[in-house]
Design an enzyme around this catalytic site. Structure first.
Site, PDB file in Angstrom:
ATOM      1  N   HIS A 176      57.170  67.151  57.102  1.00  0.00           N
ATOM      2  CA  HIS A 176      57.984  67.074  55.902  1.00  0.00           C
ATOM      3  C   HIS A 176      58.563  68.467  55.684  1.00  0.00           C
ATOM      4  CE1 HIS A 176      59.272  65.151  52.181  1.00  0.00           C
ATOM      5  NE2 HIS A 176      59.164  66.351  51.665  1.00  0.00           N
TER       6      HIS A 176
ATOM      7  N   CYS B 156      54.958  61.010  52.036  1.00  0.00           N
ATOM      8  CA  CYS B 156      55.387  61.671  53.277  1.00  0.00           C
ATOM      9  C   CYS B 156      54.565  62.896  53.677  1.00  0.00           C
ATOM     10  CB  CYS B 156      56.845  62.116  53.170  1.00  0.00           C
ATOM     11  SG  CYS B 156      57.997  60.754  53.124  1.00  0.00           S
TER      12      CYS B 156
END
Ligand code: NAG
Ligand code: NAG
Ligand code: NAG
Ligand code: NAG
Ligand code: NAG
Ligand code: NAG
Ligand code: NAG
Length: 524
Positions: free
Chosen positions: A128, A74
């Site tokens: 993120h 991510c």
């Protein structure tokens, strides 16, 4: 000469398009990122998928069939495509650093639009969360207003999933009755409501609205009725669900976060190679497909109030997900299943088309700049990346969108770090932190092959040592699209030659595989 002509002709086209746009108002931009979504969508030819809303959008959009993330994790992937720089340039392969503090004051996509008169707003998971976006989703640089995070995300990993005996667990597979959930809702439902609220009240200015859906990321905590679209009896096991015998140990990802979930933990699956029981594989596949249908349903609500005549819509994901292929689950690898993502771009007044060129997520930034025509095209980042804050390590897709004759990139790149040659729980082979990284797997994918070389990596100066090769993999996608047969040890002379060429290309890097250098080469 031919090259020059093609080049000027192309530039002419871009200029023409630019003029068309600048005479009218700036288009809005809806930027949708669906967490951990591999292209299991109807519009990508998956007959098991039920994704009517995404398919409907795709029928009016450019559908890029060969798009790849730069790292299947991510934070590195998101920071990479949001700044249009590769993990190597951001020095980010884990979750633990913020580029403005460690490498340079690099401009992000939303920041760029904010600086060019757009109102930018982030809903859900775009950056993120945590250190990698300075605990602020890169505020104040990227967004015009405080980013929105759904309140119910706090309960995402709580003990809320119902076991067979009626008790509650922290499970992987977690269909729920929404009304009995804390706050009576789920994160993506909250995000969708907020996005609709924003769209209804915000009509005047051009906006850049980024909506990040949390599903199908694990746990599969979704409204239970979405399982009905994917009855277990209809789920089939992947044919290549076994670990390929010739797979180098370093390329395996032991899916530790899956093993940690309580429903999977109970199965006592041997570390690191499993296998996962067939019945559980089916349930995971069912839950993943159902999570995608659930996301599609919410996206449908959002798209129903978007005016597609003046809104550019981008739909993509940070990386794929291995759904039992090779006996693997999750992302954390360089394989096709983990790195290939959907990419759908709707552009007002441009026709729909399937584009098969090779595309990288770092291409999004220059493409959006060209499509929205907010200023001159982005410059290519210099080798010393700190010399320019606003630049790209990708290539605008506008030429391949406008002209079928243009082939695009000759190759795409992706990378993945490991702490060692063998899978370990500590340090976590799936997601080593920077100080644990010893090996980097660099992968190049062309139309026909994927070649991956795992080499020693110096985590202090961020440099690979190409003389210290740990493992190689070679896959011939024409006959082996699922990457089940590693050909790298075959003594066949022609294969050796091909591997040598791919290795050279890999070492030279992305600058040599961009569209314009391709055009130059064809001419010579
Ligand atoms: C980073 O860039 C932003 C936006 O251009 C600017 O406001 C800020 O002063 C820069 N910071 C540094 C340390 O250069
Ligand atoms: C990161 O956040 C900290 C704490 O809020 C702040 O002091 C620092 O200036 C931020 N970094 C940048 C580059 O904005
Ligand atoms: C399940 O598979 C059968 C046979 O292929 C098909 O007719 C049916 O529509 C499928 N059910 C669902 C809900 O997709
Ligand atoms: C969008 O444009 C099409 C043709 O370009 C037109 O037929 C349609 O009415 C427009 N829709 C809206 C909501 O303006
Ligand atoms: C890269 O550029 C920056 C800013 O111009 C400079 O300070 C730095 O020394 C350069 N690094 C290298 C390795 O050339
Ligand atoms: C890694 O790079 C640093 C800085 O260049 C150097 O001091 C160190 O010796 C290198 N480590 C290895 C194992 O080569
Ligand atoms: C695949 O790669 C590993 C590591 O390089 C090697 O040991 C193995 O023999 C390879 N398999 C084949 C078929 O080449």
């Amino acid at each position: 000469m031919r090259f020059c002509f093609a080049y000027w002709f192309l530039n002419g086209l871009i200029l023409m398009l630019n003029t068309v746009y600048s005479s009218s108002i700036k288009p809005n931009i809806l930027f949708v990122v669906i967490d951990d979504l591999k292209p299991i969508l109807g519009c990508y030819g998956d007959s098991k998928a039920y994704t009517p809303n995404i398919d409907n959008l795709a029928s009016k959009s450019f559908v890029f069939t060969n798009t790849y993330a730069q790292q299947a994790l991510c934070a590195p992937s998101r920071n990479s495509f949001l700044t249009s720089r590769r993990p190597n340039s951001l020095h980010l392969f884990d979750f633990n650093s913020y580029w403005r503090e460690t490498v340079g004051n690099f401009t992000t996509i939303p920041q760029y639009f904010k600086e060019h008169g757009y109102h930018t707003y982030s809903i859900g998971k775009i950056f993120h969360p945590g250190i990698s976006s300075n605990f602020s989703d890169d505020q104040p640089y990227s967004w015009s207003q405080k980013p929105f995070h759904p309140k119910s995300i706090e309960y995402e990993n709580s003990r809320l999933c119902i076991n067979n005996d009626g008790s509650l667990g922290q499970n992987l597979i977690c269909p729920v009755a929404v009304e009995y959930q804390p706050l009576g809702t789920l994160p993506d439902i909250e995000s969708t409501k907020e996005a609709i609220h924003f769209l209804k009240k915000n009509k005047q200015e051009p906006f850049f609205l980024a909506v990040g859906f949390h599903k199908p990321h694990i746990p599969f905590r979704i409204p239970q009725q979405f399982l009905d679209f994917h009855p277990l009896s209809n789920v089939s096991l992947p044919q290549n669900r076994f670990r390929p015998s010739l797979l180098p140990t370093v390329s395996w990802n032991p899916w530790i976060d899956i093993r940690k979930r309580e429903d999977i933990k109970k199965l006592n699956i041997a570390f690191p190679y499993g296998p996962m029981p067939d019945e559980t594989i089916k349930k995971i596949i069912q839950a993943y497909y159902a999570s995608v249908t659930y996301t599609d349903h919410l996206l449908g609500r959002l798209l129903s109030i978007i005016d597609l005549n003046n809104t550019i819509v981008v739909l993509t994901s940070d990386h794929g997900w291995s759904l039992g292929e090779h006996g693997e689950f999750a992302k954390y690898s360089n394989f096709e299943e983990a790195t290939r993502v959907p990419l759908i771009i709707h552009v007002p007044h441009m026709t729909q088309k399937r584009v098969h060129s090779l595309v990288e997520l770092v291409d999004l930034f220059p493409t959006l700049v060209d499509l929205a025509d907010v200023s001159k095209p982005l410059k290519i980042c210099p080798r010393n990346v700190t010399q320019l804050d606003t630049c790209t390590e990708g290539t605008s897709l506008l030429p391949v969108m406008k002209n079928d004759k243009i082939k695009g990139k000759t190759a795409v790149f992706t990378q993945y770090p490991r702490p060692g040659v063998y899978s370990t729980w500590y340090p976590d082979s799936d997601k080593p932190s920077l100080n644990e990284i010893r090996i980097m797997g660099y992968s190049i994918k062309t139309k026909r092959y994927r070649y991956c070389e795992w080499v020693q990596f110096n985590r202090t100066n961020f440099k690979p040592d190409w003389n210290k090769v740990v493992a190689r993999e070679l896959y011939y996608h024409i006959i082996d699209p699922k990457e089940d047969l590693n050909l790298s040890d075959r003594s066949d002379g022609q294969l050796k030659h091909i591997m040598g060429r791919l290795r050279q290309k890999l070492l030279k890097g992305w600058r040599h595989c961009r569209m314009d250098s391709l055009t130059k080469k064809t001419k010579n």
